[in-house]
Scaffold this motif. Structure first.
Motif, PDB file in Angstrom:
ATOM      1  N   GLY A 147       0.787  -1.233   0.000  1.00  0.00           N
ATOM      2  CA  GLY A 147       0.000   0.000   0.000  1.00  0.00           C
ATOM      3  C   GLY A 147       0.816   1.278   0.000  1.00  0.00           C
ATOM      4  O   GLY A 147       1.914   1.342  -0.535  1.00  0.00           O
ATOM      5  N   GLY A 148       0.210   2.295   0.614  1.00  0.00           N
ATOM      6  CA  GLY A 148       0.852   3.608   0.649  1.00  0.00           C
ATOM      7  C   GLY A 148       0.188   4.596  -0.283  1.00  0.00           C
ATOM      8  O   GLY A 148       0.690   5.701  -0.471  1.00  0.00           O
ATOM      9  N   SER A 161       0.121  -3.565   3.523  1.00  0.00           N
ATOM     10  CA  SER A 161       1.406  -3.205   4.130  1.00  0.00           C
ATOM     11  C   SER A 161       1.760  -1.750   3.855  1.00  0.00           C
ATOM     12  O   SER A 161       1.435  -1.207   2.792  1.00  0.00           O
ATOM     13  CB  SER A 161       2.518  -4.115   3.609  1.00  0.00           C
ATOM     14  OG  SER A 161       2.884  -3.744   2.306  1.00  0.00           O
ATOM     15  N   PHE A 205       9.958  -5.370   4.633  1.00  0.00           N
ATOM     16  CA  PHE A 205      10.033  -6.825   4.811  1.00  0.00           C
ATOM     17  C   PHE A 205      11.481  -7.310   4.894  1.00  0.00           C
ATOM     18  O   PHE A 205      11.732  -8.477   5.147  1.00  0.00           O
ATOM     19  CB  PHE A 205       9.336  -7.518   3.632  1.00  0.00           C
ATOM     20  CG  PHE A 205       7.895  -7.122   3.479  1.00  0.00           C
ATOM     21  CD1 PHE A 205       6.915  -7.694   4.282  1.00  0.00           C
ATOM     22  CD2 PHE A 205       7.518  -6.163   2.545  1.00  0.00           C
ATOM     23  CE1 PHE A 205       5.583  -7.329   4.153  1.00  0.00           C
ATOM     24  CE2 PHE A 205       6.193  -5.787   2.415  1.00  0.00           C
ATOM     25  CZ  PHE A 205       5.228  -6.366   3.215  1.00  0.00           C
ATOM     26  N   GLY A 206      12.413  -6.425   4.578  1.00  0.00           N
ATOM     27  CA  GLY A 206      13.812  -6.841   4.523  1.00  0.00           C
ATOM     28  C   GLY A 206      14.160  -7.351   3.138  1.00  0.00           C
ATOM     29  O   GLY A 206      14.710  -8.455   3.006  1.00  0.00           O
ATOM     30  N   GLY A 207      13.830  -6.572   2.125  1.00  0.00           N
ATOM     31  CA  GLY A 207      14.203  -6.930   0.755  1.00  0.00           C
ATOM     32  C   GLY A 207      13.299  -8.005   0.163  1.00  0.00           C
ATOM     33  O   GLY A 207      12.333  -8.453   0.800  1.00  0.00           O
ATOM     34  N   THR A 231       1.477   0.172  -4.681  1.00  0.00           N
ATOM     35  CA  THR A 231       2.352   1.255  -4.219  1.00  0.00           C
ATOM     36  C   THR A 231       2.293   2.414  -5.213  1.00  0.00           C
ATOM     37  O   THR A 231       1.775   2.284  -6.328  1.00  0.00           O
ATOM     38  CB  THR A 231       3.812   0.780  -4.097  1.00  0.00           C
ATOM     39  OG1 THR A 231       4.230   0.253  -5.361  1.00  0.00           O
ATOM     40  CG2 THR A 231       3.976  -0.280  -3.030  1.00  0.00           C
ATOM     41  N   HIS A 232       2.872   3.508  -4.807  1.00  0.00           N
ATOM     42  CA  HIS A 232       2.938   4.695  -5.665  1.00  0.00           C
ATOM     43  C   HIS A 232       3.794   4.383  -6.906  1.00  0.00           C
ATOM     44  O   HIS A 232       4.754   3.603  -6.799  1.00  0.00           O
ATOM     45  CB  HIS A 232       3.557   5.833  -4.842  1.00  0.00           C
ATOM     46  CG  HIS A 232       3.511   7.151  -5.505  1.00  0.00           C
ATOM     47  ND1 HIS A 232       4.504   7.593  -6.355  1.00  0.00           N
ATOM     48  CD2 HIS A 232       2.589   8.144  -5.447  1.00  0.00           C
ATOM     49  CE1 HIS A 232       4.193   8.804  -6.781  1.00  0.00           C
ATOM     50  NE2 HIS A 232       3.041   9.155  -6.251  1.00  0.00           N
ATOM     51  N   ALA A 240       7.484   4.244  -6.328  1.00  0.00           N
ATOM     52  CA  ALA A 240       8.078   3.303  -5.354  1.00  0.00           C
ATOM     53  C   ALA A 240       8.684   2.131  -6.130  1.00  0.00           C
ATOM     54  O   ALA A 240       8.192   1.004  -6.087  1.00  0.00           O
ATOM     55  CB  ALA A 240       7.026   2.851  -4.354  1.00  0.00           C
ATOM     56  N   GLN A 284      11.586   0.498  -5.934  1.00  0.00           N
ATOM     57  CA  GLN A 284      12.279  -0.601  -5.245  1.00  0.00           C
ATOM     58  C   GLN A 284      11.287  -1.637  -4.725  1.00  0.00           C
ATOM     59  O   GLN A 284      11.489  -2.838  -4.879  1.00  0.00           O
ATOM     60  CB  GLN A 284      13.112  -0.033  -4.089  1.00  0.00           C
ATOM     61  CG  GLN A 284      13.939  -1.089  -3.390  1.00  0.00           C
ATOM     62  CD  GLN A 284      14.968  -0.471  -2.467  1.00  0.00           C
ATOM     63  OE1 GLN A 284      15.808   0.318  -2.874  1.00  0.00           O
ATOM     64  NE2 GLN A 284      14.885  -0.803  -1.200  1.00  0.00           N
ATOM     65  N   MET A 285      10.202  -1.149  -4.113  1.00  0.00           N
ATOM     66  CA  MET A 285       9.205  -2.081  -3.571  1.00  0.00           C
ATOM     67  C   MET A 285       8.604  -2.916  -4.704  1.00  0.00           C
ATOM     68  O   MET A 285       8.393  -4.126  -4.551  1.00  0.00           O
ATOM     69  CB  MET A 285       8.108  -1.300  -2.834  1.00  0.00           C
ATOM     70  CG  MET A 285       7.141  -2.170  -2.073  1.00  0.00           C
ATOM     71  SD  MET A 285       7.878  -3.043  -0.670  1.00  0.00           S
ATOM     72  CE  MET A 285       7.941  -4.707  -1.239  1.00  0.00           C
ATOM     73  N   HIS A 300      11.055  -5.589  -5.720  1.00  0.00           N
ATOM     74  CA  HIS A 300      11.099  -6.648  -4.706  1.00  0.00           C
ATOM     75  C   HIS A 300       9.862  -7.538  -4.806  1.00  0.00           C
ATOM     76  O   HIS A 300       9.950  -8.761  -4.659  1.00  0.00           O
ATOM     77  CB  HIS A 300      11.175  -6.052  -3.299  1.00  0.00           C
ATOM     78  CG  HIS A 300      12.504  -5.398  -3.007  1.00  0.00           C
ATOM     79  ND1 HIS A 300      12.760  -4.726  -1.835  1.00  0.00           N
ATOM     80  CD2 HIS A 300      13.641  -5.312  -3.738  1.00  0.00           C
ATOM     81  CE1 HIS A 300      14.001  -4.259  -1.853  1.00  0.00           C
ATOM     82  NE2 HIS A 300      14.544  -4.594  -3.002  1.00  0.00           N
ATOM     83  N   LYS A 334      11.739  13.993  -0.157  1.00  0.00           N
ATOM     84  CA  LYS A 334      13.049  13.381  -0.412  1.00  0.00           C
ATOM     85  C   LYS A 334      13.614  13.847  -1.763  1.00  0.00           C
ATOM     86  O   LYS A 334      12.851  14.128  -2.689  1.00  0.00           O
ATOM     87  CB  LYS A 334      12.925  11.855  -0.426  1.00  0.00           C
ATOM     88  CG  LYS A 334      12.661  11.269   0.950  1.00  0.00           C
ATOM     89  CD  LYS A 334      12.889   9.771   0.993  1.00  0.00           C
ATOM     90  CE  LYS A 334      11.852   8.986   0.218  1.00  0.00           C
ATOM     91  NZ  LYS A 334      11.957   7.549   0.330  1.00  0.00           N
ATOM     92  N   LYS A 388       5.912  15.002  -9.843  1.00  0.00           N
ATOM     93  CA  LYS A 388       6.129  13.664 -10.387  1.00  0.00           C
ATOM     94  C   LYS A 388       4.908  13.310 -11.231  1.00  0.00           C
ATOM     95  O   LYS A 388       3.802  13.766 -10.921  1.00  0.00           O
ATOM     96  CB  LYS A 388       6.251  12.650  -9.251  1.00  0.00           C
ATOM     97  CG  LYS A 388       7.515  12.759  -8.441  1.00  0.00           C
ATOM     98  CD  LYS A 388       7.465  11.780  -7.271  1.00  0.00           C
ATOM     99  CE  LYS A 388       8.795  11.762  -6.539  1.00  0.00           C
ATOM    100  NZ  LYS A 388       8.723  11.002  -5.271  1.00  0.00           N
TER     101      LYS A 388
END
Ligand code: NAP
Length: 246
Positions: A10-11, A32, A52-54, A74-75, A78, A80-81, A84, A138, A196
């Motif tokens: 999520g997010g 999540s 989750f640790g990668g 996710t957005h 995002a 990397q998420m 993964h 960021k 963005k």
């Protein structure tokens, strides 16, 4: 028959609405969150807060939790998420789909300056501009390094950012309305908007406001994500996952 267990990454507001819809239809849903927002609006169902640790950690979480499928909501930025999620679902052989709003597209009257990254966007803002930065808190160093720029940094939550002289913070949760965006741009004498390419209606009004006022928009393109089955909105995702309209 056991209920299907779904993990929603999520997010986003779309993730929340999808979770609500799936829970209402009887699915066993966990959403999540990365844990970066102190007080996220919580959807129905269970919640997991923190990474989750990668990819390996996510794969272990999926196995241990007995999940049947994953929806990456996710957005769009995002990256990397999403990478993964793809790797983890490949390794545990679970179906992965993505809920991702269509990109915004420039239309007549728009002056968009496209950029591949935030760093490139910072270089492309016109000289001496007074900027409305709407890209989160960021990766803003490139803008702050330019002494000819100043303006507003708009965030959802106040991240206690130390801003250089000439910059101010405004905390406001979307959705943003056109009248409000027009008033903000005019009151603050903004000459350039930085965004963005998130897509969606909740934050789109700034683009219409910029168009009406003849302001340029520096638009950051989305990062690439692994190809998976994608849904453009919550209704399509609900239909695709459940076989029934929401
Ligand atoms: P990212 O760079 O793709 O992910 C960084 C790490 O944060 C991931 O490796 C993962 O940690 C953790 N993470 C990210 N999303 C998660 C989720 N939904 N559930 C559990 N862990 C998650 O992500 P980001 O760009 O920092 O964004 C963080 C969150 O904010 C995302 O949920 C995203 O949907 C939301 N968001 C992002 C933006 C944006 O512009 N980037 C805008 C609005 C909302 P591990 O590797 O430890 O699992």
């Amino acid at each position: 028959m056991p209920r299907e267990r779904i993990l929603i990454l999520g997010g986003t507001s779309d993730a929340r609405h999808l979770a609500d819809g799936l829970v209402e239809q009887g699915f066993d849903v966990t959403t999540s969150f990365a844990g970066v927002t102190a007080s996220p609006l919580l959807p129905l169902g269970a919640h997991h807060v923190g990474g989750f640790g990668g990819a390996d950690g996510l794969a272990a979480f999926l196995r241990a939790g007995g999940f049947d499928r994953v929806v990456d909501a996710t957005h769009p930025f995002a990256a990397q998420m999403s990478a993964h999620a793809h790797a983890a679902c490949e390794s545990v052989k679970l179906p992965l789909s993505r809920l991702e709003r269509p990109t915004w597209v420039a239309g007549p009257g728009d002056t968009w300056i496209n950029a591949a990254t935030l760093a490139e966007a910072a270089k492309k803002v016109p000289q001496q501009a007074r900027v409305l930065l709407t890209t989160g808190h960021k990766g803003l160093d490139g803008f702050f390094a330019r002494e000819d720029l100043g303006g507003l940094v708009r965030v959802i939550e106040d991240p206690a950012l130390a801003l250089p002289q000439g910059w101010a913070l405004v905390s406001e949760r979307p959705p943003h309305r056109l009248e409000g965006e027009l008033a903000l741009l005019q009151r603050e004498a903004i000459t350039c908007v930085v965004s963005k390419n998130s897509g969606g209606s909740g934050t789109e009004a700034k683009l219409e406001a910029a168009r009406q006022l003849g302001l340029p928009v520096v638009m950051v393109r989305r990062p690439a994500k692994p190809p998976v089955r994608s849904f453009p909105d919550v209704a399509a995702a609900l239909l695709g996952i459940t076989g029934k309209a929401g």
